[in-house]
Enzyme design. Sequence first.
Site, mmCIF file in Angstrom:
data_model
loop_
_atom_site.group_PDB
_atom_site.id
_atom_site.type_symbol
_atom_site.label_atom_id
_atom_site.label_comp_id
_atom_site.label_asym_id
_atom_site.label_seq_id
_atom_site.Cartn_x
_atom_site.Cartn_y
_atom_site.Cartn_z
ATOM 1 N N ASP A 14 0.185 -3.517 0.142
ATOM 2 C CA ASP A 14 0.004 -2.021 -0.460
ATOM 3 C C ASP A 14 -0.782 -2.625 -1.896
ATOM 4 O OD1 ASP A 14 -0.397 0.028 -0.219
ATOM 5 O OD2 ASP A 14 1.129 1.279 -0.496
ATOM 6 N N ASN A 62 -3.276 2.841 9.581
ATOM 7 C CA ASN A 62 -5.001 2.445 8.706
ATOM 8 C C ASN A 62 -6.177 2.579 9.841
ATOM 9 O OD1 ASN A 62 -2.851 0.533 7.062
ATOM 10 N ND2 ASN A 62 -2.841 1.766 6.352
#
Length: 154
Positions: A14, A62
Site C-alpha cells: 500500500d 483495484n
Amino acid sequence: MKIIFPKHIAIIMDGNGRWAKNKDSKRIEGHKEGVRTVKKITKYCAELNIKHLTLYTFSNENWLRPKTEVGSLMKLFVSTLNKELKLLLDNNIRFKVIGDKNKLDFITRKKINDVEYLTERNTGMGMNLAISYGGRQEIITAVNNIISSKRIKI
Ligand code: IPE
Ligand code: MG
C-alpha cells in the site's frame, strides 16, 4: 541468543501512489518503487530461509481504478516477471499467483503460468503473489471447488 524467524511473512502492499505524490511524481513511479522494494524483501526473506512470502498486490477492488493505471500495473507485472525470473531461479524460489487469474488478460496470465511452471520444482522459499484477490471471492471459489469435486451434492 537464537533468533527465531517466522515461517510465513505476509505483506499488504500500500501507499505506492502517495509515495509518488510526495515526490511530485506519477503514480506509476510509485508502483515501480514498490517493485524495487519487493525485490529487496524477496532477497532478504530467501536468505533468511523464510518458508513462505505472500504479497497482497492487487485486490478485486483495484479493478475499479482508472483503466490506464490498471493497464500500467499489468504491464509492470509482466515486465517484472520477465526481468526477475533469473532472481527466482538463482534463489530457488517457487513462484505462485493466488487469486482469480481468469480476470487477467491473456498476456499477463500466460506470463504468470510460464513463471509458475519454470519455478515449480524449486525447493526454497514459496512466493505467493495475491492478484485479483478478495475474501468473499475466495469463499465462493472454495465452495465451487468442493461442489465440482463432488464432495457434496446439491
Ligand atoms: C499499493 O499502492 C499497490 C497497489 C494496490 C497496486 P496503492 O496503489 O494502493 O497506493 P496508494 O494507497 O494509493 O498510495
Ligand atoms: Mg492504497
